[in-house]
Design a protein around this motif. Structure first.
Motif, PDB file in Angstrom:
ATOM      1  N   ILE B  54       0.736  -1.191   0.072  1.00 43.11           N
ATOM      2  CA  ILE B  54       0.081   0.023  -0.079  1.00 43.11           C
ATOM      3  C   ILE B  54       1.027   1.145  -0.053  1.00 43.11           C
ATOM      4  N   THR B  55       0.688   1.926  -1.041  1.00 40.95           N
ATOM      5  CA  THR B  55       1.488   3.169  -1.088  1.00 40.95           C
ATOM      6  C   THR B  55       0.477   4.345  -1.475  1.00 40.95           C
ATOM      7  N   ASP B  56       0.963   5.726  -1.364  1.00 39.91           N
ATOM      8  CA  ASP B  56       0.124   6.764  -1.699  1.00 39.91           C
ATOM      9  C   ASP B  56       0.970   8.078  -1.657  1.00 39.91           C
ATOM     10  N   LYS B  57       0.277   9.030  -2.452  1.00 37.13           N
ATOM     11  CA  LYS B  57       1.444  10.187  -2.771  1.00 37.13           C
ATOM     12  C   LYS B  57       1.245  11.337  -1.854  1.00 37.13           C
ATOM     13  N   GLY B  58       2.280  11.968  -1.574  1.00 38.73           N
ATOM     14  CA  GLY B  58       2.433  13.026  -0.744  1.00 38.73           C
ATOM     15  C   GLY B  58       2.164  14.342  -1.374  1.00 38.73           C
ATOM     16  N   GLU B  59       2.887  15.283  -0.827  1.00 38.26           N
ATOM     17  CA  GLU B  59       2.933  16.755  -1.604  1.00 38.26           C
ATOM     18  C   GLU B  59       3.567  16.884  -2.885  1.00 38.26           C
ATOM     19  N   VAL B  60       4.616  16.336  -3.028  1.00 36.21           N
ATOM     20  CA  VAL B  60       5.618  16.434  -4.207  1.00 36.21           C
ATOM     21  C   VAL B  60       5.777  15.147  -4.930  1.00 36.21           C
ATOM     22  N   PRO B  61       4.929  14.535  -5.427  1.00 38.11           N
ATOM     23  CA  PRO B  61       5.325  12.919  -5.959  1.00 38.11           C
ATOM     24  C   PRO B  61       5.954  12.922  -7.474  1.00 38.11           C
ATOM     25  N   ASN B  62       5.662  14.058  -8.043  1.00 38.95           N
ATOM     26  CA  ASN B  62       5.994  14.124  -9.657  1.00 38.95           C
ATOM     27  C   ASN B  62       7.556  13.791  -9.678  1.00 38.95           C
ATOM     28  N   GLY B  63       7.688  12.744 -10.359  1.00 41.91           N
ATOM     29  CA  GLY B  63       9.003  12.551 -10.904  1.00 41.91           C
ATOM     30  C   GLY B  63       9.810  11.239 -10.069  1.00 41.91           C
ATOM     31  N   TYR B  64       8.920  10.858  -9.352  1.00 43.64           N
ATOM     32  CA  TYR B  64       9.130   9.533  -8.319  1.00 43.64           C
ATOM     33  C   TYR B  64       8.076   8.520  -8.463  1.00 43.64           C
ATOM     34  N   ASN B  65       8.802   7.385  -7.849  1.00 43.51           N
ATOM     35  CA  ASN B  65       7.922   6.153  -7.842  1.00 43.51           C
ATOM     36  C   ASN B  65       8.081   5.333  -6.632  1.00 43.51           C
ATOM     37  N   VAL B  66       7.401   4.566  -5.963  1.00 47.46           N
ATOM     38  CA  VAL B  66       7.901   3.823  -5.016  1.00 47.46           C
ATOM     39  C   VAL B  66       7.335   2.576  -5.022  1.00 47.46           C
ATOM     40  N   SER B  67       7.767   1.735  -4.150  1.00 49.77           N
ATOM     41  CA  SER B  67       6.962   0.286  -3.952  1.00 49.77           C
ATOM     42  C   SER B  67       7.294  -0.100  -2.590  1.00 49.77           C
ATOM     43  N   ARG B  68       6.395  -1.209  -2.085  1.00 49.81           N
ATOM     44  CA  ARG B  68       6.423  -1.490  -0.555  1.00 49.81           C
ATOM     45  C   ARG B  68       6.050  -3.240  -0.826  1.00 49.81           C
ATOM     46  N   SER B  69       7.059  -4.121  -1.191  1.00 50.01           N
ATOM     47  CA  SER B  69       6.922  -5.256  -1.413  1.00 50.01           C
ATOM     48  C   SER B  69       7.104  -6.025   0.094  1.00 50.01           C
ATOM     49  N   THR B  70       7.715  -5.551   0.959  1.00 48.95           N
ATOM     50  CA  THR B  70       7.663  -5.897   2.245  1.00 48.95           C
ATOM     51  C   THR B  70       7.603  -4.778   3.326  1.00 48.95           C
ATOM     52  N   THR B  71       7.726  -5.276   4.826  1.00 47.51           N
ATOM     53  CA  THR B  71       7.551  -4.501   5.587  1.00 47.51           C
ATOM     54  C   THR B  71       8.602  -3.577   6.035  1.00 47.51           C
ATOM     55  N   GLU B  72       9.936  -4.235   5.765  1.00 52.34           N
ATOM     56  CA  GLU B  72      11.270  -3.477   5.860  1.00 52.34           C
ATOM     57  C   GLU B  72      11.686  -2.429   5.003  1.00 52.34           C
ATOM     58  N   ASP B  73      11.282  -2.836   3.789  1.00 53.25           N
ATOM     59  CA  ASP B  73      12.035  -1.851   2.424  1.00 53.25           C
ATOM     60  C   ASP B  73      10.816  -1.016   2.013  1.00 53.25           C
ATOM     61  N   PHE B  74      11.514   0.414   1.514  1.00 57.42           N
ATOM     62  CA  PHE B  74      10.756   1.223   0.852  1.00 57.42           C
ATOM     63  C   PHE B  74      11.448   1.958  -0.047  1.00 57.42           C
ATOM     64  N   PRO B  75      11.818   1.307  -1.254  1.00 51.89           N
ATOM     65  CA  PRO B  75      12.666   2.141  -2.065  1.00 51.89           C
ATOM     66  C   PRO B  75      11.753   3.275  -2.998  1.00 51.89           C
ATOM     67  N   LEU B  76      12.740   4.287  -3.188  1.00 53.34           N
ATOM     68  CA  LEU B  76      12.388   5.403  -3.966  1.00 53.34           C
ATOM     69  C   LEU B  76      12.959   5.724  -5.332  1.00 53.34           C
ATOM     70  N   ARG B  77      12.304   5.420  -6.407  1.00 50.56           N
ATOM     71  CA  ARG B  77      12.799   5.346  -7.640  1.00 50.56           C
ATOM     72  C   ARG B  77      12.646   6.746  -8.199  1.00 50.56           C
ATOM     73  N   LEU B  78      13.573   7.269  -8.932  1.00 50.04           N
ATOM     74  CA  LEU B  78      13.923   8.217  -9.939  1.00 50.04           C
ATOM     75  C   LEU B  78      14.093   7.897 -11.365  1.00 50.04           C
ATOM     76  N   GLU B  79      12.929   8.147 -12.284  1.00 52.81           N
ATOM     77  CA  GLU B  79      13.196   7.480 -13.298  1.00 52.81           C
ATOM     78  C   GLU B  79      13.809   8.342 -14.303  1.00 52.81           C
ATOM     79  N   LEU B  80      13.840   9.584 -14.436  1.00 50.47           N
ATOM     80  CA  LEU B  80      14.522  10.502 -15.303  1.00 50.47           C
ATOM     81  C   LEU B  80      14.861  11.826 -14.568  1.00 50.47           C
ATOM     82  N   ALA B  81      16.378  11.706 -14.100  1.00 50.65           N
ATOM     83  CA  ALA B  81      16.518  12.529 -13.217  1.00 50.65           C
ATOM     84  C   ALA B  81      16.717  13.965 -13.888  1.00 50.65           C
ATOM     85  N   ALA B  82      16.114  14.959 -12.993  1.00 50.23           N
ATOM     86  CA  ALA B  82      16.096  16.278 -13.645  1.00 50.23           C
ATOM     87  C   ALA B  82      16.858  17.329 -12.438  1.00 50.23           C
ATOM     88  N   PRO B  83      17.497  18.554 -12.754  1.00 49.33           N
ATOM     89  CA  PRO B  83      17.942  19.522 -11.888  1.00 49.33           C
ATOM     90  C   PRO B  83      17.090  19.702 -10.635  1.00 49.33           C
TER      91      PRO B  83
END
Lengths: 111, 112
Positions: B54-83
């Motif tokens: 279960i994941t949900d957006k916060g204030e500034v989600p654009n340009g990021y993605n997340v996943s939560r496959s386990t309780t322990e891990d919560f990686p943040l993905r940047l797909e196309l990095a911008a300045p």
């Protein structure tokens, strides 16, 4: 809109002087308010929360709903109090426990 | 108890590159959060999770993605990095209704 305002970016006092870090909030619901602190080279950590009504490291904060404020106070500042302080509004119920942070106030306590 | 750990500590990316910021907690907290902190600004919530899957957006989600496959891990993905994504990123976890949040040490990211 939910918002937290800390009007002072930097507060500089001498050791032994009283300290007041200001925090004002905007929230239509029942507020849950916190102060977090970040000492140099350390992680951001909880200092105190309003529902606990406790004093941590000599700091206290009183929630004033009429003035929508949650100012942090200490009667006699110590050099080890120098740090970044963040006021935060907690959206606890049905909102995943999200925190809305203020911009932060850097407290510098001079000897 | 390591608490909340984040890797890497520092990273420099070129515009358009992708990367994943790792976050792991060993406190068995259901709630996890990603924030970014820009100079002179407070922390802004990017994404949060109230439990595995279960994941949900916060204030500034654009340009990021997340996943939560386990309780322990919560990686943040940047797909196309911008300045504009140059910032310090903090991961946090909390127990209960996210009542007290425990923060990681942060990742300083620069996009050039």
């Amino acid at each position: 809109a939910q918002r937290v305002t800390q009007p002072e970016k930097l507060l500089s006092v001498f050791k032994g002087a009283p300290v007041e870090l200001k925090c004002n909030y905007s929230y239509s619901g029942s507020p849950e308010l916190f102060w977090y602190v970040q000492y140099s080279r350390q992680r951001l950590q909880l200092l105190l929360r309003h529902i606990s009504r406790e004093s941590i490291k000599g700091f206290t904060a009183d929630l004033n709903k009429g003035e929508t404020s949650f100012h942090l106070k200490k009667p006699f500042a110590q050099e080890e109090d120098s740090a970044m302080y963040y006021c935060a509004l907690g959206l606890i119920y049905n909102q995943g426990g999200k925190l809305i942070f203020g911009q932060g106030t850097e407290l510098s306590v001079k000897p | 108890n390591a608490g909340v750990t984040q890797t890497p500590k520092f990273r420099i990316l070129k515009i358009g590159q992708s990367m994943t910021l790792q976050c792991t907690q060993d406190m068995n907290h259901n709630y996890m959060y990603w924030y970014r902190q820009d100079p002179g600004m407070g922390l802004k919530l990017i994404y949060y999770s109230v439990g595995a899957g279960i994941t949900d957006k916060g204030e500034v989600p654009n340009g990021y993605n997340v996943s939560r496959s386990t309780t322990e891990d919560f990686p943040l993905r940047l797909e196309l990095a911008a300045p504009s994504q140059t910032s310090v990123y903090f991961c946090a976890s909390g127990g209960g209704q996210g009542y007290e949040q425990f923060f990681g040490p942060g990742t300083r990211l620069t996009v050039l």
